[in-house]
Design a protein around this motif. Structure first.
Motif, PDB file in Angstrom:
ATOM      1  N   ILE A  38     -39.819 -21.004  -6.618  1.00 21.28           N
ATOM      2  CA  ILE A  38     -39.319 -21.084  -7.995  1.00 21.28           C
ATOM      3  C   ILE A  38     -40.602 -20.210  -8.749  1.00 21.28           C
ATOM      4  O   ILE A  38     -40.328 -19.581  -9.830  1.00 21.28           O
ATOM      5  CB  ILE A  38     -39.169 -22.543  -8.588  1.00 21.28           C
ATOM      6  CG1 ILE A  38     -38.014 -22.981  -7.788  1.00 21.28           C
ATOM      7  CG2 ILE A  38     -38.963 -22.191 -10.232  1.00 21.28           C
ATOM      8  CD1 ILE A  38     -37.763 -24.453  -8.118  1.00 21.28           C
ATOM      9  N   TRP A  39     -41.610 -19.802  -8.211  1.00 23.57           N
ATOM     10  CA  TRP A  39     -42.873 -19.206  -8.814  1.00 23.57           C
ATOM     11  C   TRP A  39     -43.104 -17.832  -7.880  1.00 23.57           C
ATOM     12  O   TRP A  39     -42.985 -16.947  -8.495  1.00 23.57           O
ATOM     13  CB  TRP A  39     -44.163 -20.032  -8.636  1.00 23.57           C
ATOM     14  CG  TRP A  39     -45.267 -19.468  -9.287  1.00 23.57           C
ATOM     15  CD1 TRP A  39     -45.505 -18.302  -9.839  1.00 23.57           C
ATOM     16  CD2 TRP A  39     -46.681 -20.046  -9.180  1.00 23.57           C
ATOM     17  NE1 TRP A  39     -46.800 -18.038 -10.085  1.00 23.57           N
ATOM     18  CE2 TRP A  39     -47.610 -19.249  -9.948  1.00 23.57           C
ATOM     19  CE3 TRP A  39     -47.212 -21.200  -8.658  1.00 23.57           C
ATOM     20  CZ2 TRP A  39     -48.874 -19.389 -10.026  1.00 23.57           C
ATOM     21  CZ3 TRP A  39     -48.497 -21.483  -8.752  1.00 23.57           C
ATOM     22  CH2 TRP A  39     -49.204 -20.786  -9.365  1.00 23.57           C
ATOM     23  N   VAL A  66     -29.221 -28.956 -10.946  1.00 19.99           N
ATOM     24  CA  VAL A  66     -28.588 -29.047 -12.178  1.00 19.99           C
ATOM     25  C   VAL A  66     -29.470 -28.415 -13.238  1.00 19.99           C
ATOM     26  O   VAL A  66     -29.262 -27.710 -14.028  1.00 19.99           O
ATOM     27  CB  VAL A  66     -28.273 -30.378 -12.459  1.00 19.99           C
ATOM     28  CG1 VAL A  66     -27.913 -30.554 -14.113  1.00 19.99           C
ATOM     29  CG2 VAL A  66     -27.037 -30.900 -11.535  1.00 19.99           C
ATOM     30  N   MET A  67     -30.719 -28.867 -13.297  1.00 23.95           N
ATOM     31  CA  MET A  67     -31.631 -28.281 -14.406  1.00 23.95           C
ATOM     32  C   MET A  67     -31.700 -26.863 -13.927  1.00 23.95           C
ATOM     33  O   MET A  67     -31.793 -26.028 -15.230  1.00 23.95           O
ATOM     34  CB  MET A  67     -33.135 -29.032 -13.959  1.00 23.95           C
ATOM     35  CG  MET A  67     -33.095 -30.521 -14.393  1.00 23.95           C
ATOM     36  SD  MET A  67     -34.574 -31.201 -14.502  1.00 23.95           S
ATOM     37  CE  MET A  67     -35.542 -30.680 -15.520  1.00 23.95           C
ATOM     38  N   LEU A  68     -31.761 -26.360 -12.952  1.00 23.07           N
ATOM     39  CA  LEU A  68     -32.011 -24.964 -12.796  1.00 23.07           C
ATOM     40  C   LEU A  68     -30.863 -24.102 -13.269  1.00 23.07           C
ATOM     41  O   LEU A  68     -30.894 -23.132 -13.984  1.00 23.07           O
ATOM     42  CB  LEU A  68     -32.560 -24.669 -11.197  1.00 23.07           C
ATOM     43  CG  LEU A  68     -32.653 -22.971 -10.616  1.00 23.07           C
ATOM     44  CD1 LEU A  68     -33.872 -22.627 -11.614  1.00 23.07           C
ATOM     45  CD2 LEU A  68     -33.027 -23.339  -9.051  1.00 23.07           C
ATOM     46  N   TRP A  92     -51.037 -28.959 -12.547  1.00 23.58           N
ATOM     47  CA  TRP A  92     -50.634 -28.117 -13.763  1.00 23.58           C
ATOM     48  C   TRP A  92     -49.314 -28.135 -14.064  1.00 23.58           C
ATOM     49  O   TRP A  92     -48.985 -28.053 -15.350  1.00 23.58           O
ATOM     50  CB  TRP A  92     -51.039 -26.586 -12.954  1.00 23.58           C
ATOM     51  CG  TRP A  92     -52.407 -26.452 -12.592  1.00 23.58           C
ATOM     52  CD1 TRP A  92     -53.411 -27.152 -12.727  1.00 23.58           C
ATOM     53  CD2 TRP A  92     -52.743 -25.206 -11.953  1.00 23.58           C
ATOM     54  NE1 TRP A  92     -54.584 -26.654 -12.199  1.00 23.58           N
ATOM     55  CE2 TRP A  92     -54.084 -25.436 -11.667  1.00 23.58           C
ATOM     56  CE3 TRP A  92     -52.214 -24.088 -11.439  1.00 23.58           C
ATOM     57  CZ2 TRP A  92     -54.869 -24.396 -10.711  1.00 23.58           C
ATOM     58  CZ3 TRP A  92     -53.076 -23.266 -10.744  1.00 23.58           C
ATOM     59  CH2 TRP A  92     -54.344 -23.389 -10.514  1.00 23.58           C
ATOM     60  N   MET A  93     -48.446 -28.190 -13.330  1.00 26.21           N
ATOM     61  CA  MET A  93     -46.896 -28.382 -13.744  1.00 26.21           C
ATOM     62  C   MET A  93     -46.731 -29.355 -14.553  1.00 26.21           C
ATOM     63  O   MET A  93     -46.127 -29.364 -15.526  1.00 26.21           O
ATOM     64  CB  MET A  93     -46.040 -28.239 -12.597  1.00 26.21           C
ATOM     65  CG  MET A  93     -46.123 -27.232 -11.570  1.00 26.21           C
ATOM     66  SD  MET A  93     -45.962 -25.460 -12.195  1.00 26.21           S
ATOM     67  CE  MET A  93     -46.655 -24.428 -11.140  1.00 26.21           C
ATOM     68  N   ILE A 129     -40.860 -29.726 -15.549  1.00 29.31           N
ATOM     69  CA  ILE A 129     -40.310 -30.824 -14.811  1.00 29.31           C
ATOM     70  C   ILE A 129     -39.674 -30.358 -13.472  1.00 29.31           C
ATOM     71  O   ILE A 129     -39.872 -30.828 -12.402  1.00 29.31           O
ATOM     72  CB  ILE A 129     -39.373 -31.864 -15.917  1.00 29.31           C
ATOM     73  CG1 ILE A 129     -40.043 -32.539 -16.768  1.00 29.31           C
ATOM     74  CG2 ILE A 129     -38.740 -32.875 -14.890  1.00 29.31           C
ATOM     75  CD1 ILE A 129     -41.239 -33.495 -16.041  1.00 29.31           C
ATOM     76  N   LEU A 130     -38.885 -29.291 -13.740  1.00 29.38           N
ATOM     77  CA  LEU A 130     -38.251 -28.710 -12.632  1.00 29.38           C
ATOM     78  C   LEU A 130     -39.087 -28.343 -11.494  1.00 29.38           C
ATOM     79  O   LEU A 130     -38.857 -28.509 -10.242  1.00 29.38           O
ATOM     80  CB  LEU A 130     -37.243 -27.482 -12.952  1.00 29.38           C
ATOM     81  CG  LEU A 130     -36.880 -26.290 -12.104  1.00 29.38           C
ATOM     82  CD1 LEU A 130     -35.548 -27.144 -11.349  1.00 29.38           C
ATOM     83  CD2 LEU A 130     -36.374 -25.283 -12.607  1.00 29.38           C
ATOM     84  N   LEU A 131     -40.202 -27.782 -11.771  1.00 34.36           N
ATOM     85  CA  LEU A 131     -41.315 -27.203 -10.994  1.00 34.36           C
ATOM     86  C   LEU A 131     -41.993 -28.473 -10.442  1.00 34.36           C
ATOM     87  O   LEU A 131     -42.507 -28.343  -9.232  1.00 34.36           O
ATOM     88  CB  LEU A 131     -42.135 -26.210 -11.774  1.00 34.36           C
ATOM     89  CG  LEU A 131     -41.808 -24.842 -12.033  1.00 34.36           C
ATOM     90  CD1 LEU A 131     -42.650 -23.919 -12.891  1.00 34.36           C
ATOM     91  CD2 LEU A 131     -41.637 -24.118 -10.761  1.00 34.36           C
ATOM     92  N   SER A 132     -42.096 -29.381 -11.165  1.00 36.38           N
ATOM     93  CA  SER A 132     -42.977 -30.593 -10.562  1.00 36.38           C
ATOM     94  C   SER A 132     -41.933 -31.301  -9.612  1.00 36.38           C
ATOM     95  O   SER A 132     -42.644 -31.635  -8.483  1.00 36.38           O
ATOM     96  CB  SER A 132     -43.043 -31.536 -11.720  1.00 36.38           C
ATOM     97  OG  SER A 132     -43.821 -30.991 -12.938  1.00 36.38           O
TER      98      SER A 132
END
Length: 446
Positions: free
Chosen positions: A31-32, A182-184, A116-117, A322-325
Motif C-alpha cells: 500500500i506504500w 472495503v476501506m480500500l 507512525w500510521m 487506519i487502513l495502513l495500520s
C-alpha cells in the motif's frame, strides 16, 4: 524435545488460511511501496512487468516456502532441518535460525513504521474534534512519538498472537482482511471523483510498452513482487505448517498471490490518482518524472491533500491511516509467529510466555533503532530486504530442488504420479528460479 504434532494448533478452514497468509503478504510494501515504485517507474509499464515477474518468480518462491512448512508440519527451524536430511541437518537448522533473526529484524523496524500510521490516524481524529495542537504533534516525526507508539503496536500484535492460531491469527485475519478491502475500495471511489484523478488513472492503466524493456524497471518490479509477498523470513512457512498435510498447496498459494496482487493493484489505483489530485490543487508532487521525497509520499503529500479537503478530507485521512495500520498489523502477526512457534515447539515454552518474550525482544530492538535512528534504521531495512530475504528464498529453492531426499522433491512426486505438469514445475523450481533470483539479488544488492 519438541512437542508432538497432535498438540499443534492449526487453521480450521482454507479461507482462514488464505486470509491470514494474504494478510501476512499484504502490508506497507503493497500500500506504500508498490504505488511509489509504480509512480516512479512508468505507471502502467511497471504494473505490466510486475504481474509477469510475480508469476515467474514470486509465486514459485511462495510455493517453496509454504510447501516446506506444510510437509514438515513444524516451525521453520525444525522444518528446514528436517527437509535437509541427516547430511545437511545443521545447515537447515542454521538457515532456519537466520530466518528467525530476519523475522526479528523485520518486526523491529516494521513496528516503528506501523506506529507512525497509528499516530497519523489519531492526528486526523484529533483535528476533527478540535485538538489542533495535539494533532500537529501526532503528525510530526519525533523520538518521543516513536517511544510512545511503537510499544502500542507491539502490544496489539502480541494480544492476537497469544490467543493461538485458530482463536487469534485465523479469527482476526478473517475480520481485518475484509475490512481492509472495503476501506480500500471506499477510498478509491472517493478519490476517483476528484479533479485530476483521471490523469493518474491513465498513467497507471495504460502501459507505455517502450519502457517495458528498461532493465531498471524490470529489476524494480522483480524486487517489489518478491518482497511484497513476505517471502524469506519464515512467516509463510509457519502458516503452511498449520494447514493439514495433503491440502492442495498450489491452489492455496495462487489464491494468496492473487489476493496480494489485487490489493497492490488497488493501492496503486488509490494513490497514483491521489497524487494527480494533489498536483491539481497546486502541490509539487513530481520533479523530472520522479516523486519528490518518495519515502514521504504517505506522510506529507497525501496528508496535505486530505487537509485541503476540509472535514471530509480528515475523515478520509483517518480511514486511510487506519487502513495502513490494519495492513501493517496483519503482516506483523505472521512474522511474530515465527519466533513464537520456535520457542513453543523446540524450547517447550507455553504460548503466553513465548509471545511476551518475543514481544519484549522486539521492543528492545525497536527502541535501539529509535535511539540510533539515523545510523541504524535504513541499514536494517536494506540488510533484510536486499540481502537476507533473497538469500533465504534462494536457499528454499535449493532445498526443494537439490537437497530434499538428495534430489528434487517435486520431481519425485511427479514421477510417482506420472504428472507431466508437476515434472515441468519441478524443473522450473530447480533450475530457472535460482537463476532468476540470483539476477534480482545481484542487481538489487550491487
Amino acid at each position: 524435545m519438541s512437542t508432538s504434532n497432535t498438540s499443534r494448533d492449526s487453521f480450521h478452514s482454507r479461507i482462514g488460511f488464505v486470509l491470514a497468509a494474504a494478510g501476512s503478504a499484504i502490508g506497507l510494501g503493497n500500500i506504500w511501496g508498490f504505488p511509489t515504485q509504480a509512480a516512479n517507474n512508468g505507471g502502467g509499464a511497471f504494473l505490466f512487468v510486475y504481474l509477469i515477474v510475480t508469476l515467474l518468480l514470486a509465486l514459485p518462491a511462495l510455493y517453496a516456502e509454504v510447501y516446506i512448512g506444510n510437509q514438515a508440519q513444524k516451525n521453520p527451524v525444525s522444518a528446514l532441518a528436517e527437509a535437509c536430511g541427516k547430511r545437511f541437518n545443521k545447515l537447515g537448522k542454521n538457515a532456519g535460525i537466520i530466518g528467525l533473526v530476519g523475522a526479528m529484524m523485520m518486526l523491529s523496524f516494521y513496528s516503528i513504521v506501523a506506529g507512525w500510521m497509528l499516530a497519523h490516524a489519531l492526528s486526523a481524529l484529533f483535528e476533527l474534534v478540535g485538538f489542533s495542537d495535539l494533532s500537529a504533534w501526532l503528525s510530526t516525526s519525533s523520538t518521543l512519538r516513536n517511544i510512545l507508539f511503537t510499544p502500542v503496536f507491539i502490544l496489539l500484535g502480541a494480544a492476537i498472537i497469544h490467543q493461538g492460531v485458530h482463536a487469534g491469527i485465523e479469527r482476526w485475519s478473517s475480520r481485518l482482511m475484509p475490512l481492509l478491502l472495503v476501506m480500500l475500495i471506499g477510498l478509491i471511489v472517493y478519490i476517483l471523483q476528484q479533479d485530476g484523478a483521471a490523469e493518474g488513472v491513465a498513467l497507471y492503466l495504460i502501459p507505455d510498452f517502450s519502457q517495458v524493456t528498461d532493465p531498471k524497471l524490470i529489476i524494480s518490479a522483480m524486487g517489489q513482487a518478491f518482497f511484497s509477498l513476505s517471502i524469506g523470513v519464515g512467516g509463510m512457512m509457519v502458516y503452511g505448517s498449520y494447514m493439514k498435510k495433503g491440502e492442495n498447496i498450489g491452489k492455496l498459494v495462487i489464491s494468496i498471490a492473487a489476493l496480494d496482487t489485487f490489493i497492490a493493484f488497488l493501492a496503486g489505483l488509490l494513490i497514483i490518482p491521489a497524487l494527480f489530485v494533489a498536483q491539481h490543487v497546486g502541490q509539487d508532487v513530481f520533479n523530472n518524472g520522479h516523486l519528490i521525497g518518495e519515502g514521504q509520499l504517505i506522510f506529507q503529500i497525501l496528508p496535505s491533500l486530505f487537509s485541503s479537503m476540509g472535514t471530509t478530507g480528515l475523515i478520509v485521512a483517518f480511514s486511510f491511516f487506519i487502513l495502513l495500520s490494519i495492513a501493517a498489523l496483519t503482516s506483523t502477526i505472521s512474522t511474530t509467529e515465527v519466533p513464537v512457534s520456535y520457542l513453543v515447539e523446540d524450547k517447550n515454552f507455553n504460548r503466553n510466555h513465548a509471545t511476551w518474550i518475543v514481544s519484549g525482544a522486539v521492543l528492545i530492538a525497536s527502541m535501539t533503532l529509535v535511539a540510533f535512528f539515523d545510523v541504524l534504521f535504513g541499514l536494517v531495512v536494506q540488510a533484510l530486504t536486499t540481502i537476507l530475504q533473497p538469500l533465504m528464498s534462494l536457499f528454499y529453492f535449493i532445498v526443494i530442488g537439490w537437497i530434499w531426499n538428495r534430489g528434487n522433491k517435486i520431481t519425485d512426486i511427479a514421477v510417482l504420479n506420472n504428472n507431466i505438469n508437476l515434472k515441468l514445475f519441478g524443473f522450473y523450481l530447480r533450475y530457472i528460479c535460482p537463476i532468476l533470483l540470483l539476477v534480482v539479488f545481484v542487481n538489487v544488492a550491487f
